[in-house]
Design a protein around this motif. Structure first.
Motif, PDB file in Angstrom:
ATOM      1  N   ARG A   1       0.882  -0.918  -0.017  1.00 30.87           N
ATOM      2  CA  ARG A   1      -0.040  -0.111  -0.161  1.00 30.87           C
ATOM      3  C   ARG A   1       0.875   1.220  -0.020  1.00 30.87           C
ATOM      4  NH1 ARG A   1      -4.384  -1.325   4.563  1.00 30.87           N
ATOM      5  NH2 ARG A   1      -4.340  -3.568   4.308  1.00 30.87           N
ATOM      6  N   ILE A   2       2.142   0.878   0.293  1.00 31.36           N
ATOM      7  CA  ILE A   2       2.910   2.134   0.335  1.00 31.36           C
ATOM      8  C   ILE A   2       3.600   2.579  -1.067  1.00 31.36           C
ATOM      9  CG2 ILE A   2       3.440   2.263   2.759  1.00 31.36           C
ATOM     10  CD1 ILE A   2       6.210   0.975   1.932  1.00 31.36           C
ATOM     11  N   GLY A   3       3.862   3.780  -1.243  1.00 29.50           N
ATOM     12  CA  GLY A   3       4.635   4.203  -2.728  1.00 29.50           C
ATOM     13  C   GLY A   3       5.845   3.625  -3.005  1.00 29.50           C
ATOM     14  N   SER A   4       6.400   3.738  -4.160  1.00 30.41           N
ATOM     15  CA  SER A   4       7.646   3.212  -4.565  1.00 30.41           C
ATOM     16  C   SER A   4       9.020   4.125  -3.935  1.00 30.41           C
ATOM     17  CB  SER A   4       7.814   3.211  -6.041  1.00 30.41           C
ATOM     18  OG  SER A   4       7.717   4.666  -6.253  1.00 30.41           O
ATOM     19  N   ASN A   5       8.758   5.073  -3.211  1.00 29.16           N
ATOM     20  CA  ASN A   5       9.740   5.901  -2.555  1.00 29.16           C
ATOM     21  C   ASN A   5      10.263   4.990  -1.300  1.00 29.16           C
ATOM     22  OD1 ASN A   5       9.968   7.952  -4.235  1.00 29.16           O
ATOM     23  ND2 ASN A   5       8.650   9.230  -2.809  1.00 29.16           N
ATOM     24  N   HIS A   6       9.241   4.388  -0.779  1.00 33.02           N
ATOM     25  CA  HIS A   6       9.688   3.742   0.458  1.00 33.02           C
ATOM     26  C   HIS A   6       9.437   2.047   0.320  1.00 33.02           C
ATOM     27  CE1 HIS A   6       9.273   7.425   2.715  1.00 33.02           C
ATOM     28  NE2 HIS A   6       8.327   7.640   2.210  1.00 33.02           N
ATOM     29  N   ARG A   7       8.813   1.677  -0.640  1.00 30.34           N
ATOM     30  CA  ARG A   7       8.691   0.207  -0.581  1.00 30.34           C
ATOM     31  C   ARG A   7       9.793  -0.679  -0.707  1.00 30.34           C
ATOM     32  NH1 ARG A   7       5.705  -0.578  -5.165  1.00 30.34           N
ATOM     33  NH2 ARG A   7       3.981   0.548  -3.894  1.00 30.34           N
TER      34      ARG A   7
ATOM     35  N   ALA B   1      12.699  -2.038   9.139  1.00 27.04           N
ATOM     36  CA  ALA B   1      11.378  -2.227   8.031  1.00 27.04           C
ATOM     37  C   ALA B   1      10.024  -1.772   9.030  1.00 27.04           C
ATOM     38  CB  ALA B   1      10.987  -3.822   7.873  1.00 27.04           C
ATOM     39  N   ILE B   2      10.118  -2.016  10.078  1.00 25.12           N
ATOM     40  CA  ILE B   2       8.736  -1.368  10.880  1.00 25.12           C
ATOM     41  C   ILE B   2       8.914  -0.057  10.985  1.00 25.12           C
ATOM     42  CG2 ILE B   2       7.537  -1.540  12.795  1.00 25.12           C
ATOM     43  CD1 ILE B   2       7.192  -4.019  11.229  1.00 25.12           C
ATOM     44  N   THR B   3       9.804   0.686  11.300  1.00 26.32           N
ATOM     45  CA  THR B   3       9.914   2.072  11.389  1.00 26.32           C
ATOM     46  C   THR B   3       9.894   2.898  10.209  1.00 26.32           C
ATOM     47  OG1 THR B   3      12.413   2.238  11.427  1.00 26.32           O
ATOM     48  CG2 THR B   3      11.050   2.195  13.699  1.00 26.32           C
ATOM     49  N   GLU B   4      10.249   2.289   9.206  1.00 25.85           N
ATOM     50  CA  GLU B   4      10.318   3.029   7.849  1.00 25.85           C
ATOM     51  C   GLU B   4       8.653   2.917   7.224  1.00 25.85           C
ATOM     52  OE1 GLU B   4      11.476   4.821   4.266  1.00 25.85           O
ATOM     53  OE2 GLU B   4      12.473   4.634   6.227  1.00 25.85           O
TER      54      GLU B   4
ATOM     55  N   SER C   1       2.346   7.232   7.383  1.00 28.26           N
ATOM     56  CA  SER C   1       2.155   8.449   7.900  1.00 28.26           C
ATOM     57  C   SER C   1       2.410   9.455   6.851  1.00 28.26           C
ATOM     58  CB  SER C   1       3.115   8.630   9.269  1.00 28.26           C
ATOM     59  OG  SER C   1       2.572  10.313   9.780  1.00 28.26           O
ATOM     60  N   GLU C   2       3.416   9.481   6.165  1.00 26.53           N
ATOM     61  CA  GLU C   2       3.783  10.429   5.291  1.00 26.53           C
ATOM     62  C   GLU C   2       2.981  10.447   3.901  1.00 26.53           C
ATOM     63  OE1 GLU C   2       7.273  10.845   2.165  1.00 26.53           O
ATOM     64  OE2 GLU C   2       7.948  10.784   4.167  1.00 26.53           O
ATOM     65  N   GLU C   3       2.251   9.204   3.281  1.00 26.73           N
ATOM     66  CA  GLU C   3       1.587   9.083   2.388  1.00 26.73           C
ATOM     67  C   GLU C   3       0.265   9.221   2.780  1.00 26.73           C
ATOM     68  OE1 GLU C   3       3.105   5.478   0.363  1.00 26.73           O
ATOM     69  OE2 GLU C   3       5.170   6.353   0.078  1.00 26.73           O
TER      70      GLU C   3
ATOM     71  N   LEU D   1       3.090   7.024  14.251  1.00 27.78           N
ATOM     72  CA  LEU D   1       1.947   5.982  14.314  1.00 27.78           C
ATOM     73  C   LEU D   1       0.638   6.810  14.464  1.00 27.78           C
ATOM     74  CD1 LEU D   1       1.272   2.800  14.297  1.00 27.78           C
ATOM     75  CD2 LEU D   1       1.458   3.298  16.644  1.00 27.78           C
ATOM     76  N   GLU D   2       0.826   7.680  15.450  1.00 28.92           N
ATOM     77  CA  GLU D   2      -0.431   8.437  15.915  1.00 28.92           C
ATOM     78  C   GLU D   2      -0.967   9.245  14.845  1.00 28.92           C
ATOM     79  OE1 GLU D   2       0.592  10.136  19.561  1.00 28.92           O
ATOM     80  OE2 GLU D   2       0.581   8.071  20.419  1.00 28.92           O
ATOM     81  N   GLN D   3      -0.264   9.717  13.690  1.00 26.26           N
ATOM     82  CA  GLN D   3      -0.811  10.133  12.642  1.00 26.26           C
ATOM     83  C   GLN D   3      -1.585   9.617  11.626  1.00 26.26           C
ATOM     84  OE1 GLN D   3       2.554  12.653  11.229  1.00 26.26           O
ATOM     85  NE2 GLN D   3       2.942  13.535  13.206  1.00 26.26           N
ATOM     86  N   ILE D   4      -1.333   8.012  11.601  1.00 24.60           N
ATOM     87  CA  ILE D   4      -2.085   7.257  10.691  1.00 24.60           C
ATOM     88  C   ILE D   4      -3.370   7.202  10.899  1.00 24.60           C
ATOM     89  CG2 ILE D   4      -2.040   5.119   9.696  1.00 24.60           C
ATOM     90  CD1 ILE D   4       1.145   4.671  10.520  1.00 24.60           C
ATOM     91  N   ARG D   5      -4.211   7.392   9.545  1.00 26.04           N
ATOM     92  CA  ARG D   5      -5.658   7.417   9.763  1.00 26.04           C
ATOM     93  C   ARG D   5      -6.131   6.107   9.683  1.00 26.04           C
ATOM     94  NH1 ARG D   5      -8.748  10.142   5.960  1.00 26.04           N
ATOM     95  NH2 ARG D   5      -6.980   9.706   4.252  1.00 26.04           N
ATOM     96  N   THR D   6      -7.225   5.578  10.634  1.00 20.44           N
ATOM     97  CA  THR D   6      -7.702   4.416  10.347  1.00 20.44           C
ATOM     98  C   THR D   6      -9.071   4.508   9.763  1.00 20.44           C
ATOM     99  OG1 THR D   6      -8.791   4.618  12.497  1.00 20.44           O
ATOM    100  CG2 THR D   6      -6.475   3.474  12.495  1.00 20.44           C
ATOM    101  N   SER D   7      -9.440   3.325   8.956  1.00 18.86           N
ATOM    102  CA  SER D   7     -10.778   3.347   8.373  1.00 18.86           C
ATOM    103  C   SER D   7     -11.926   2.852   9.399  1.00 18.86           C
ATOM    104  CB  SER D   7     -10.910   2.373   7.264  1.00 18.86           C
ATOM    105  OG  SER D   7     -10.467   0.901   7.726  1.00 18.86           O
ATOM    106  N   ASN D   8     -11.775   2.395  10.466  1.00 18.59           N
ATOM    107  CA  ASN D   8     -12.812   2.003  11.583  1.00 18.59           C
ATOM    108  C   ASN D   8     -12.549   2.202  12.861  1.00 18.59           C
ATOM    109  OD1 ASN D   8     -10.960   0.009  11.413  1.00 18.59           O
ATOM    110  ND2 ASN D   8     -12.575  -1.517  11.165  1.00 18.59           N
TER     111      ASN D   8
END
Length: 85
Positions: A20-26, A41-44, A50-52, A78-85
């Motif tokens: 789900r992440i872009g080619s800059n980070h994947r 891997a986890i921190t990146e 968050s960034e994307e 992590l806290e900046q990541i949005r969730t769908s539910n």
């Protein structure tokens, strides 16, 4: 958390979220994961999500939180990541 659990959970969440992440980070996330450098891997992955502004489930965010806490990493991104539910 035992080391084997940490490895298994890291692999599972990376396999789930890396597509789900872009080619800059994947490539970095997958390379680090392939080398067993789960701390990188986890921190990146968290930073990329968050960034994307990738929306993830609450369960996925909880899994990432457990891993980040295990690593004793700050939860700022992590806290900046949005969730769908």
């Amino acid at each position: 958390m035992e080391v084997i659990d940490y490895y298994r959970r890291s692999r599972r969440i990376t396999d789930q979220l890396a597509p789900r992440i872009g080619s800059n980070h994947r490539p970095f996330v997958l390379s680090a994961a392939g080398a067993g450098a789960w701390d990188l891997a986890i921190t990146e992955l968290v930073g990329a999500l968050s960034e994307e502004d990738v929306v993830i489930t609450t369960a996925e965010k909880d899994a990432l939180r457990e891993l980040m806490e295990h690593l004793r990493e700050p939860l700022t991104y992590l806290e900046q990541i949005r969730t769908s539910n």
